[in-house]
Scaffold this motif. Structure first.
Motif, short mmCIF file in Angstrom:
data_model
loop_
_atom_site.label_atom_id
_atom_site.label_comp_id
_atom_site.label_asym_id
_atom_site.label_seq_id
_atom_site.Cartn_x
_atom_site.Cartn_y
_atom_site.Cartn_z
N GLY A 17 0.93 -1.40 0.05
CA GLY A 17 0.08 0.06 -0.01
C GLY A 17 0.63 1.48 -0.16
N LEU A 18 1.97 1.25 0.90
CA LEU A 18 2.94 2.39 0.81
C LEU A 18 3.27 2.69 -0.59
N LEU A 19 3.85 1.63 -1.47
CA LEU A 19 4.36 1.93 -2.58
C LEU A 19 3.35 2.41 -3.65
N LEU A 20 2.13 1.73 -3.71
CA LEU A 20 0.94 2.15 -4.43
C LEU A 20 0.66 3.83 -4.09
N ASN A 21 0.38 3.90 -2.93
CA ASN A 21 0.31 5.48 -2.61
C ASN A 21 1.64 6.45 -3.10
N LEU A 22 2.60 6.07 -2.73
CA LEU A 22 3.85 6.90 -3.26
C LEU A 22 3.88 6.99 -4.77
N THR A 23 3.42 6.16 -5.36
CA THR A 23 3.39 6.12 -6.96
C THR A 23 2.34 7.08 -7.29
N GLY A 24 1.16 6.89 -6.55
CA GLY A 24 -0.03 7.72 -7.26
C GLY A 24 0.05 9.16 -6.91
N PRO A 148 -10.78 23.00 -19.72
CA PRO A 148 -11.43 23.88 -20.74
C PRO A 148 -12.66 23.32 -21.11
N ALA A 149 -13.56 23.98 -21.68
CA ALA A 149 -14.80 23.94 -21.76
C ALA A 149 -14.82 22.67 -23.01
N SER A 150 -16.22 22.25 -23.26
CA SER A 150 -16.67 21.26 -24.20
C SER A 150 -16.21 21.77 -25.57
N PRO A 151 -15.45 20.95 -26.38
CA PRO A 151 -15.78 19.55 -26.36
C PRO A 151 -14.60 18.87 -25.72
N VAL A 152 -13.76 19.54 -24.76
CA VAL A 152 -12.76 18.87 -23.92
C VAL A 152 -13.54 17.90 -23.13
N THR A 153 -13.04 16.58 -22.92
CA THR A 153 -13.55 15.55 -21.99
C THR A 153 -12.35 15.32 -20.95
N VAL A 154 -12.97 15.00 -19.65
CA VAL A 154 -12.01 14.70 -18.73
C VAL A 154 -12.44 13.15 -18.24
N GLN A 155 -11.48 12.41 -17.81
CA GLN A 155 -11.42 10.90 -17.44
C GLN A 155 -10.34 10.90 -16.21
N VAL A 156 -10.82 9.62 -15.40
CA VAL A 156 -9.97 9.01 -14.66
C VAL A 156 -8.88 8.41 -14.95
N SER A 157 -7.54 8.91 -14.35
CA SER A 157 -6.28 8.44 -14.93
C SER A 157 -5.67 7.33 -13.81
N TYR A 158 -4.73 6.70 -14.19
CA TYR A 158 -4.06 5.70 -13.43
C TYR A 158 -3.65 6.02 -11.94
N TYR A 164 -6.57 4.46 -4.75
CA TYR A 164 -7.43 3.61 -4.15
C TYR A 164 -7.34 1.98 -3.87
N LEU A 165 -6.25 1.78 -4.69
CA LEU A 165 -5.75 0.40 -4.36
C LEU A 165 -4.67 0.65 -3.04
N GLY A 166 -3.78 1.51 -3.00
CA GLY A 166 -2.83 1.71 -2.01
C GLY A 166 -3.61 1.86 -0.73
N SER A 167 -4.73 2.63 -0.71
CA SER A 167 -5.58 2.78 0.63
C SER A 167 -6.34 1.67 1.07
N CYS A 168 -6.81 0.77 0.34
CA CYS A 168 -7.48 -0.27 0.47
C CYS A 168 -6.43 -1.35 1.04
N LEU A 169 -5.33 -1.47 0.72
CA LEU A 169 -4.43 -2.33 1.11
C LEU A 169 -3.70 -1.87 2.83
N LEU A 170 -3.63 -0.39 2.70
CA LEU A 170 -3.21 -0.06 4.04
C LEU A 170 -4.46 -0.24 5.11
N LEU A 171 -5.57 -0.21 4.70
CA LEU A 171 -6.68 -0.61 5.60
C LEU A 171 -6.73 -1.99 5.98
#
Length: 288
Positions: A17-24, A148-158, A164-171
């Motif tokens: 979890g520490l490694l994943l959180n540090l990378t994120g 920026p306004a549309s048509p620019v789109t935003v998405q979740v990145s890695y 999320y994964l690092g937090s769950c592993l720490l918990l």
């Protein structure tokens, strides 16, 4: 003594979890922005907590892009920076405590210290989960997280996924190590039962103390008078309960045979032999 399974599981999950959180935290990949006007179709902008990178399929990634929309001044970004750094520091502290508590180099672990390290790691997981969830909640809100306004789109990145994964592993790792409190509490309870009580035991609320009157005793001076001991006064005899059983009358024993019969006194000069002929082999008195 073998290391308990909960401690081993916690010592494996927490560093992951520490490694994943540090990378994120360090990687510029919390949000993906694409679809810019007057730009090639394959141009993508990666936004992180500390940097923004521009990437195109025909070119290498170019980091250090200028912040034209005030992205780094947004409140979710500032809060995420502070909480993620705090989570990383807390995780390092929890792992240090866990190493001293588990202490695989010795026979018996320190259960209390291992349990404390589990609580610290659990708090570290919460500190990293809060900013990741908050950032994801306002990901598409262009007023909170400028874009920026549309048509620019935003998405979740890695980086958000790694958070999320690092937090769950720490918990999970912190909860697993916190289970080390169970053997420690059991040992403490066993010691408390064996230890003698320091003072008198308190009576519970439901206990009622009843003082029965003591019977009056006759003073001892009544039995000692004029320098001599006197017998105690006679107590009235209690009547016997029941009825008397009939007793048979005693029987007298009589012998019907007179034991003195034929035992009269002998006259002098008389023979002790009878007149009947003597059939005995011994001589009679008359023959002598």
């Amino acid at each position: 003594m073998r290391t308990p399974v909960v401690m081993t599981l916690g010592m494996v999950l927490a560093p992951c979890g520490l490694l994943l959180n540090l990378t994120g935290t360090l990687a510029p990949g919390w949000r993906l922005v694409k679809g810019f006007l007057n730009q090639p179709v394959d141009v993508v902008l990666y936004q992180g907590l500390w940097d923004m990178c521009r990437e195109q399929s025909s070119r290498e990634r170019e980091c250090g892009q200028p912040d034209e929309w005030g992205y780094f001044a947004a409140e979710p970004v500032l809060v995420a920076r502070a909480l993620m750094v705090t989570s990383l520091a807390t995780t390092v502290l929890g792992l240090l405590l866990a190493s001293l508590g588990v202490r695989c180099w010795q026979d018996a672990p320190h259960f209390a210290l291992a349990g404390v390290s589990g609580l610290v790691l659990f708090v570290a997981g919460l500190l990293s989960l809060i900013p990741v969830s908050w950032y994801n909640h306002f990901l598409g809100d262009r007023e909170v997280l400028p874009a920026p306004a549309s048509p620019v789109t935003v998405q979740v990145s890695y980086s958000l996924v790694l958070g999320y994964l690092g937090s769950c592993l720490l918990l999970l790792g912190g909860f697993s190590l916190a289970l080390s409190f169970a053997p420690w509490c059991e040992e403490r309870c066993r010691r408390c039962r064996k230890a003698p009580s320091a003072g008198p035991r308190r009576s519970s609320v439901s206990t009622i103390q009843v003082e029965w009157p003591e019977p009056e005793l006759a003073p001892a001076i009544k039995y000692y008078r004029d320098g001599q001991h006197r017998p105690p006064p006679a107590q009235p005899r209690k009547p016997k309960v029941g009825f008397p059983m009939p007793r048979p009358r005693p029987k007298a024993y009589t012998n019907p045979v007179d034991v003195l019969d034929g035992e009269g006194a002998k006259e002098p000069g008389t023979s002790s032999c009878s007149t009947e002929p003597c059939h005995s082999s011994l001589p009679c008195d008359s023959d002598l």
